[in-house]
Design a protein around this motif. Structure first.
Motif, mmCIF file in Angstrom:
data_model
loop_
_atom_site.group_PDB
_atom_site.id
_atom_site.type_symbol
_atom_site.label_atom_id
_atom_site.label_comp_id
_atom_site.label_asym_id
_atom_site.label_seq_id
_atom_site.Cartn_x
_atom_site.Cartn_y
_atom_site.Cartn_z
ATOM 1 N N VAL B 152 -21.504 -22.793 -17.390
ATOM 2 C CA VAL B 152 -22.709 -22.271 -16.740
ATOM 3 C C VAL B 152 -22.303 -21.264 -15.676
ATOM 4 C CG1 VAL B 152 -24.671 -22.898 -15.295
ATOM 5 C CG2 VAL B 152 -24.009 -24.365 -17.195
ATOM 6 N N ARG B 153 -23.005 -20.139 -15.626
ATOM 7 C CA ARG B 153 -22.673 -19.097 -14.667
ATOM 8 C C ARG B 153 -23.960 -18.594 -14.035
ATOM 9 N NH1 ARG B 153 -18.505 -15.352 -14.373
ATOM 10 N NH2 ARG B 153 -17.519 -16.166 -16.217
ATOM 11 N N LEU B 154 -23.984 -18.601 -12.713
ATOM 12 C CA LEU B 154 -25.142 -18.060 -12.004
ATOM 13 C C LEU B 154 -24.693 -16.813 -11.279
ATOM 14 C CD1 LEU B 154 -27.010 -21.103 -10.403
ATOM 15 C CD2 LEU B 154 -27.825 -19.591 -12.208
ATOM 16 N N GLY B 155 -25.132 -15.642 -11.755
ATOM 17 C CA GLY B 155 -24.694 -14.387 -11.150
ATOM 18 C C GLY B 155 -23.184 -14.266 -11.270
ATOM 19 N N PRO B 156 -22.507 -13.985 -10.165
ATOM 20 C CA PRO B 156 -21.050 -13.807 -10.249
ATOM 21 C C PRO B 156 -20.313 -15.145 -10.213
ATOM 22 C CG PRO B 156 -21.824 -13.406 -8.005
ATOM 23 C CD PRO B 156 -23.037 -13.733 -8.825
ATOM 24 N N TRP B 157 -21.041 -16.213 -9.943
ATOM 25 C CA TRP B 157 -20.394 -17.496 -9.660
ATOM 26 C C TRP B 157 -20.372 -18.410 -10.878
ATOM 27 C CZ3 TRP B 157 -22.434 -22.521 -7.696
ATOM 28 C CH2 TRP B 157 -21.393 -23.326 -7.230
ATOM 29 N N SER B 158 -19.188 -18.682 -11.410
ATOM 30 C CA SER B 158 -19.070 -19.565 -12.571
ATOM 31 C C SER B 158 -18.879 -21.002 -12.120
ATOM 32 C CB SER B 158 -17.885 -19.138 -13.423
ATOM 33 O OG SER B 158 -17.612 -20.143 -14.368
ATOM 34 N N PHE B 159 -19.537 -21.915 -12.835
ATOM 35 C CA PHE B 159 -19.397 -23.331 -12.497
ATOM 36 C C PHE B 159 -18.040 -23.868 -12.943
ATOM 37 C CE2 PHE B 159 -23.630 -25.250 -11.328
ATOM 38 C CZ PHE B 159 -24.220 -24.032 -11.037
ATOM 39 N N GLY B 160 -17.401 -23.136 -13.866
ATOM 40 C CA GLY B 160 -16.088 -23.549 -14.353
ATOM 41 C C GLY B 160 -16.115 -24.976 -14.850
ATOM 42 N N HIS B 161 -15.184 -25.785 -14.362
ATOM 43 C CA HIS B 161 -15.185 -27.195 -14.758
ATOM 44 C C HIS B 161 -15.313 -28.091 -13.553
ATOM 45 C CE1 HIS B 161 -14.523 -26.223 -18.902
ATOM 46 N NE2 HIS B 161 -13.649 -25.316 -18.508
ATOM 47 N N SER B 162 -16.022 -27.568 -12.552
ATOM 48 C CA SER B 162 -16.185 -28.356 -11.329
ATOM 49 C C SER B 162 -17.254 -29.420 -11.514
ATOM 50 C CB SER B 162 -16.575 -27.427 -10.173
ATOM 51 O OG SER B 162 -17.228 -28.170 -9.170
ATOM 52 N N VAL B 163 -16.829 -30.685 -11.422
ATOM 53 C CA VAL B 163 -17.797 -31.766 -11.588
ATOM 54 C C VAL B 163 -18.838 -31.759 -10.473
ATOM 55 C CG1 VAL B 163 -16.468 -33.340 -13.006
ATOM 56 C CG2 VAL B 163 -16.133 -33.334 -10.539
ATOM 57 N N TYR B 164 -18.447 -31.214 -9.304
ATOM 58 C CA TYR B 164 -19.388 -31.181 -8.182
ATOM 59 C C TYR B 164 -20.502 -30.172 -8.443
ATOM 60 C CZ TYR B 164 -15.714 -33.645 -5.744
ATOM 61 O OH TYR B 164 -14.779 -34.547 -5.386
ATOM 62 N N ALA B 165 -20.125 -28.981 -8.891
ATOM 63 C CA ALA B 165 -21.125 -27.938 -9.133
ATOM 64 C C ALA B 165 -22.133 -28.434 -10.159
ATOM 65 C CB ALA B 165 -20.443 -26.677 -9.627
ATOM 66 N N TYR B 166 -21.620 -29.056 -11.227
ATOM 67 C CA TYR B 166 -22.544 -29.547 -12.263
ATOM 68 C C TYR B 166 -23.402 -30.688 -11.739
ATOM 69 C CZ TYR B 166 -20.650 -26.586 -15.882
ATOM 70 O OH TYR B 166 -20.317 -25.501 -16.624
ATOM 71 N N TYR B 167 -22.825 -31.479 -10.843
ATOM 72 C CA TYR B 167 -23.623 -32.562 -10.262
ATOM 73 C C TYR B 167 -24.886 -32.002 -9.629
ATOM 74 C CZ TYR B 167 -25.173 -36.118 -6.944
ATOM 75 O OH TYR B 167 -25.939 -37.002 -6.231
ATOM 76 N N PHE B 168 -24.728 -30.947 -8.825
ATOM 77 C CA PHE B 168 -25.899 -30.413 -8.124
ATOM 78 C C PHE B 168 -26.846 -29.701 -9.083
ATOM 79 C CE2 PHE B 168 -22.970 -31.051 -4.593
ATOM 80 C CZ PHE B 168 -23.791 -31.822 -3.795
ATOM 81 N N LEU B 169 -26.266 -29.049 -10.088
ATOM 82 C CA LEU B 169 -27.116 -28.398 -11.094
ATOM 83 C C LEU B 169 -27.951 -29.450 -11.833
ATOM 84 C CD1 LEU B 169 -27.676 -25.674 -12.616
ATOM 85 C CD2 LEU B 169 -26.038 -26.483 -14.313
#
Lengths: 255, 351
Positions: B152-169
């Motif tokens: 998942v990518r929002l604008g220039p910022w990719s979520f990569g494989h960060s479990v934290y980023a996906y948690y908030f998404l």
């Protein structure tokens, strides 16, 4: 002179396999009257009800509501066209409250969809408030306002019958079709039901009634028809019908 | 001030939760929580179909698959398409909604067991299609599935494989689906769904066009599944038909039933419980090791055994679910009231 006829049924027949439940039944109901349908068990009264409320499609014949042919339409269309009904065996939404039951009856007179529900915009809010107010008013009208928050299945038997009437009235019917509303009621409950039905008529709603309680029928209705083995054997004012030899024979058994 | 506390405290807890879990149990558990959030979305979607409208659907995972595969096809090297996340996700939800109508239309007359069988077949059809659509043209990648899906990518910022980023998404989408579910439940449409569940003939006689309203329930429920599927594909980076088997459908149904059918909070609770519990039961093996010095029972079989036992016990003791709706509760207490009333009457009559 405006046409006084509200519902005209013409030569309606319905059979189930080899059983002729209705044979060429014709009758017309006038605006503002209480019209009763009587007859022995199995005479086809409920079948006729199910035909005019769209649950069964007639095999032949037709019926018109204020001149518009409705035969064979879906039940939801009948409700939209102004025919509301109650059921012989009470069919409430048991696990909804009394208020929600009546609010559900307003479904065909309101129109919010998914989008309105999610965003709760102005129109949706006004409509919801109106729906609830009208439902409350109807609960009051049939006399069970104090039970608004009770689940339908926890209401007493008489109150369940009343709730069914309130739910049917919520669809703003021109014709209210009641299938044995007094079944299982005691004398005082029947008396207060009679009062309620008279009040509904005086508010301009035509009533079609199936009922076995002869005292109630004869005191209440303006005209009635008698069905026997799927055929109409008599029609007219209560006094005339009760002295009709065919009717006496159907009820008491002929020689 | 009171409302502030009511919302601010849970919000604060939800925000620091993944970090607390990481500190206490490690990153694996944050990942498990991410999956739990996906299951919450699925359970809320199925709750619309099963809990509100009363239509027993055993093939719900098919919609999850539709959302996931659509994302995989449109955002991976498989076709060389790399459409952005904000476009693919709604598309997935929409496509799943269409599939919902596709399933709903032929099954309108069916109820209960019969509907369950048809929906079960539908779920399998989708899975088998996904498994076999790799020849003559390779569309779905067959049993190998599709990998290297864009994160998942929002604008220039990719979520990569960060479990934290996906948690908030995922948390955002869970709140969104819970909000939509709640709003729908207390609306004209929601009442119509529940009326159909209670008595379809009466509902139709009261002017509810049961055909349209049921299709709407199928479409709404399915689109939640599609949404969840898209998020799953972006999170995992890999989809294959294996992830969408019958067991998944059964699991989601269990979450809905166990939590309390038709009760949104109960369903959320059921989903979290049933997605976390099997993972927690993995520790039964090491536990045996440390207590008895050796492993007596193979943990993987014991895990499912305990899980099944828990389900049976809950259904016996709390048939309405672990957290039934307040109306259901009122129904039980009202029954108690009547019973008491009757008892006093019997007592009076006996005197």
């Amino acid at each position: 002179m405006p046409d006084a006829r509200l519902l005209e049924i013409e030569n309606v027949s319905k059979h189930f396999g080899g059983i002729l439940a209705l044979t060429d039944v014709s009758l017309s109901i006038e605006k503002g009257e209480i019209y009763a349908l009587i007859g022995p068990n199995g005479a086809g009264k409920t079948t006729l009800f199910n035909v005019i409320t769209g649950i069964y499609k007639p095999d032949s014949g037709s019926f018109r509501m204020e001149g518009i042919d409705l035969s064979g339409k879906k039940p939801s269309m009948m409700a939209k066209s102004g025919i509301a009904r109650t059921f012989q065996n009470i069919r409430l939404f048991s696990n909804m409250t009394a208020l929600e039951n009546v609010m559900t009856g307003r479904h065909c007179r309101s129109k919010s969809g998914i989008i309105g529900a999610i965003f709760r915009n102005g129109n949706n809010r006004t409509e919801e408030i109106e729906t609830e107010e009208k439902a409350m008013h109807l609960l009051d009208y049939v006399g069970i306002r104090k039970h608004a928050d009770m689940l339908a299945k926890n209401l007493s038997y008489g109150d369940q019958r009343r709730l069914e009437i309130a739910r049917a009235l919520a669809t703003e019917p021109k014709l209210l079709a009641l299938d044995e509303p007094a079944a299982g009621m005691n004398h005082s409950e029947t008396d207060s039901l009679k009062g309620l039905l008279e009040r509904i008529r005086s508010d301009g709603i035509t009533i079609l009634l199936i009922e076995h309680d002869m005292k109630l029928v004869m005191n209440l209705c303006d005209r009635l028809a008698v069905l026997d083995f799927g055929k109409k054997i008599a029609e007219g004012k209560p006094g005339d019908v009760s002295s009709n030899p065919l009717v006496i024979e159907a009820y008491l058994g002929g020689s | 001030m009171k409302t502030l506390a009511k919302y601010a405290i849970p919000a604060a807890i939800l925000c620091i939760l993944p970090f607390l879990i990481d500190a206490a149990f490690g990153k694996t558990w944050v990942r498990i929580v991410d999956f739990a959030l996906l299951y919450v979305m699925l359970a809320l979607g199925l709750n619309i179909v099963v809990g509100f409208a009363g239509l027993l659907d055993l093939g719900y995972v098919a919609f999850f698959a539709v959302g996931a595969y659509l994302y995989a096809l449109l955002a991976s090297p498989h076709f060389g398409l790399h459409l952005p996340f904000w476009l693919v996700l709604p598309l997935g939800a929409f496509a799943a909604g269409l599939f919902g109508i596709l399933l709903g239309a032929p099954t309108l007359r069916l109820r209960g067991d019969y509907l369950a069988i048809v929906t079960l077949g539908f779920g399998e059809i989708i899975r088998i299609f996904l498994n076999n659509l790799n020849a003559p043209y390779n569309i779905t990648g067959g049993p190998q599935g599709i990998d290297l899906i864009d994160p998942v990518r929002l604008g220039p910022w990719s979520f990569g494989h960060s479990v934290y980023a996906y948690y908030f998404l995922f948390l955002f989408f869970v709140l969104f689906t819970a909000f939509v579910s709640t709003r729908l439940q207390h609306s004209r449409i929601g009442r119509a769904w529940i009326a159909i569940r209670e008595d379809e003939i009466a509902a139709e006689a009261m002017g509810i066009d049961t055909r349209n309203v049921k299709l709407l329930a199928f479409a709404m429920g399915a689109s939640f599944g599609g949404l969840s599927g898209g998020l799953f594909a972006g999170f995992e980076g890999f989809v294959s038909p294996e992830s969408f088997n019958l067991m998944e459908s059964v699991m989601i149904l269990c979450m809905v039933v166990l939590g309390g059918m038709g009760h949104i909070r109960g369903v959320i609770f059921g989903a979290i419980l049933l997605s976390v519990l099997p993972e927690a039961l993995r520790y039964v093996g090491p536990l045996q090791q440390s207590v008895f010095g050796r492993i007596y029972i193979d943990p993987s079989s014991l895990r499912m055994l305990l899980f099944g036992l828990a389900l049976i016990l809950v259904m016996l003791m709390r048939p309405a679910g672990l957290w039934p709706s307040p109306t259901r509760k009122r129904e039980l207490s009202a029954k108690g009231e009547t019973a008491r009333h009757e008892n006093t009457n019997v007592y009076d009559a006996g005197r």
